[in-house]
Design an enzyme around this catalytic site. Structure first.
Site, short mmCIF file in Angstrom:
data_model
loop_
_atom_site.label_atom_id
_atom_site.label_comp_id
_atom_site.label_asym_id
_atom_site.label_seq_id
_atom_site.Cartn_x
_atom_site.Cartn_y
_atom_site.Cartn_z
N HIS A 123 1.34 -1.33 0.56
CA HIS A 123 0.16 -0.48 -0.25
C HIS A 123 0.80 1.19 0.00
O HIS A 123 0.46 2.70 -0.52
CB HIS A 123 -1.07 0.30 1.16
CG HIS A 123 -2.55 1.00 0.62
ND1 HIS A 123 -3.30 -0.03 1.61
CD2 HIS A 123 -2.72 1.34 -0.72
CE1 HIS A 123 -4.62 0.87 0.91
NE2 HIS A 123 -4.12 1.64 0.02
N ASP A 146 -9.26 -0.68 4.54
CA ASP A 146 -8.69 -1.33 4.45
C ASP A 146 -9.12 -1.10 5.94
O ASP A 146 -9.97 -0.99 6.53
CB ASP A 146 -7.37 0.01 4.49
CG ASP A 146 -6.14 -0.28 5.00
OD1 ASP A 146 -6.28 -1.36 5.20
OD2 ASP A 146 -5.10 0.59 4.26
N HIS A 148 -6.28 -1.07 7.84
CA HIS A 148 -5.40 0.05 8.76
C HIS A 148 -5.63 1.30 8.72
O HIS A 148 -6.96 1.23 7.15
CB HIS A 148 -4.09 -0.87 8.18
CG HIS A 148 -4.44 -2.39 8.91
ND1 HIS A 148 -4.80 -3.33 7.27
CD2 HIS A 148 -3.59 -2.61 9.84
CE1 HIS A 148 -4.30 -3.81 8.22
NE2 HIS A 148 -3.91 -3.79 9.88
N HIS A 163 4.24 1.07 4.07
CA HIS A 163 2.59 0.82 3.30
C HIS A 163 2.25 1.57 4.32
O HIS A 163 0.78 1.49 4.16
CB HIS A 163 2.53 -0.43 3.55
CG HIS A 163 2.39 -1.49 4.20
ND1 HIS A 163 2.23 -2.68 4.14
CD2 HIS A 163 2.83 -2.39 5.84
CE1 HIS A 163 1.85 -3.08 5.51
NE2 HIS A 163 2.71 -3.05 6.46
N ASP A 256 -6.65 -6.30 2.04
CA ASP A 256 -7.23 -7.00 3.66
C ASP A 256 -7.96 -6.02 4.28
O ASP A 256 -8.65 -6.39 5.98
CB ASP A 256 -5.75 -6.39 5.18
CG ASP A 256 -5.71 -5.13 4.82
OD1 ASP A 256 -6.38 -4.31 5.19
OD2 ASP A 256 -3.98 -4.99 5.11
N1 LIG Z 1 -1.65 -1.81 4.35
C1 LIG Z 1 -1.09 -2.73 4.95
N2 LIG Z 1 -1.21 -3.41 5.25
N3 LIG Z 1 -0.12 -1.66 5.69
C2 LIG Z 1 -0.65 -1.97 7.27
C3 LIG Z 1 0.05 -1.32 8.60
C4 LIG Z 1 -0.18 -2.41 10.05
C5 LIG Z 1 0.60 -1.05 11.23
N4 LIG Z 1 -0.99 0.20 11.19
C6 LIG Z 1 1.59 0.14 10.64
O1 LIG Z 1 2.09 0.44 10.75
O2 LIG Z 1 2.93 -0.98 10.70
MN LIG Z 2 -2.94 -0.47 3.57
MN LIG Z 3 -4.39 -2.78 5.52
#
Ligand SMILES: NC(=[NH2+])NCCC[C@H](N)C(=O)O
Ligand SMILES: [Mn+2]
Ligand SMILES: [Mn+2]
Length: 347
Positions: A123, A146, A148, A163, A256
């Protein structure tokens, strides 16, 4: 929504108004960009997704959508980039180089009057897609679908993976939270956080939650989707960001966001997410606005899980894209044909 409880009461009215609003005709031309990039996170395999989706019939399936003109713009490759050291931000130079090229490609596709369809990659490539879109349509709104929030900075991230930071890199309201970022001079954080909405959240870090509250971002976490359903959730987000219903839409779809059982082959799966049916419906609604101009499909990692995991995850991604680009679950009658190729039975 995580904030502003009171606005929920208006949901039914908003939904009704939305469907009354003047509909634009969806664009019937798309441009596909593959981004085999995985340095925005730590697991091997997410860079294989563009090839895996192409192999699974991405272009053929999109071309089956009624009247859709599909052009393949190939893959973004960025070999031989030298790394720079940046505190709690892994592979910044690689992320930067890839996104710089991607941004230009997205702008090109949009200028050629096509919907930009970007297949990631992790991402972190959202930086390039949104940057490239904003440079063409600076009135765009961004729907981040998402589990997240991806709005960490290198000061708040626990992983150091970019990401988890693309939204923070994009928005102008965050520009003063960042130190100087070597190699990133090509990108200015100019997009306004007021044009951002979230759907599907269920794994939000502490400072991310604080940011969502501070800036009152319309964020429909899974418990809100639970309460209002996917239709009213997206209606609310669209109404908040664009009450007039005329701004171009960019969807950044992280696979996800789907429940981990529906899309297991992804690097940071979270249980309790959107069903594929909800995601398809979400995309159908966005398609029906006629204003979708760019969509990213990211974080499919074909190297994770078994053969079935891989297959259902890729299928889910294809379903989401097809719904966004006009496929109808009702089916479509053949064009220009008025009758069945059989004789009517005698009365
Ligand atoms: N694009 C994603 N799947 N991002 C997941 C991020 C997970 C977590 N919040 C981080 O900053 O590492
Ligand atoms: Mn993401
Ligand atoms: Mn995600």
């Amino acid at each position: 929504m995580l904030t502003a409880q009171s606005s929920f009461d208006r949901a039914p009215v908003l939904v009704r108004k939305m469907s009354q609003g003047k509909k634009m005709q969806p664009l019937k031309k798309v441009g596909i960009i593959g981004v085999p990039f995985e340095k925005g996170q730590k697991k091997y395999g997410v860079s294989v997704a563009p090839a895996a989706l192409r192999y699974a019939g991405l272009l053929e399936q999109l071309r089956e959508i009624d009247g859709l003109d599909v052009k393949d713009y190939g893959d973004i490759e960025t070999p031989g980039i030298e790394e720079v050291a940046m505190e709690n931000m892994a592979h910044l130079a690689l992320v930067s180089a890839c996104n710089k090229k991607l941004s230009q490609k997205v702008s090109q596709v949009l200028k050629e009057d096509r919907i930009a369809v970007t297949i990631g990659g992790d991402h972190s490539i959202g930086v390039g897609t949104v940057d490239g879109h904003y440079k063409v349509n600076n009135d765009m709104i961004l729907i981040w679908v998402d589990a997240h929030a991806d709005i960490n900075t290198n000061k708040t991230s626990e992983s150091g993976s970019v990401h988890g930071m693309p939204v923070a890199l994009l928005v102008k309201e965050f520009s003063h939270y960042w130190p100087y970022l070597p190699t990133m001079d090509w990108q200015q954080p100019v997009f306004s956080i007021k044009s951002l909405g979230y759907i599907g959240l269920r794994s939000v870090d502490h400072y991310e939650r604080l940011a969502i509250e501070k800036y009152d971002i319309p964020a429909f976490a899974m418990e809100d989707v639970e309460e209002y359903g996917i239709k009213k959730s997206i209606a609310h987000v669209l109404k908040r960001l664009d009450p007039e219903g005329r701004r171009p839409i960019h969807v950044s779809f992280d696979i996800d966001s789907l429940d981990a059982l529906e899309a297991p082959s992804t690097g940071t799966p979270v249980r309790g997410g959107l069903s594929l049916r909800e995601a398809i419906n979400l995309m159908e609604i966005i398609h029906a606005t006629g204003r979708l101009r760019a969509i990213d499909l990211v974080e499919i990692n074909p190297a994770l899980g078994n053969e079935t995991d891989r297959k259902v995850t890729i299928e889910a991604g294809l379903c989401v894209l097809k719904a966004a680009l006009g496929a109808s679950r009702r089916g479509t009658a053949p064009r220009g044909v008025v009758d069945l190729p059989i004789q009517d039975a005698e009365p």
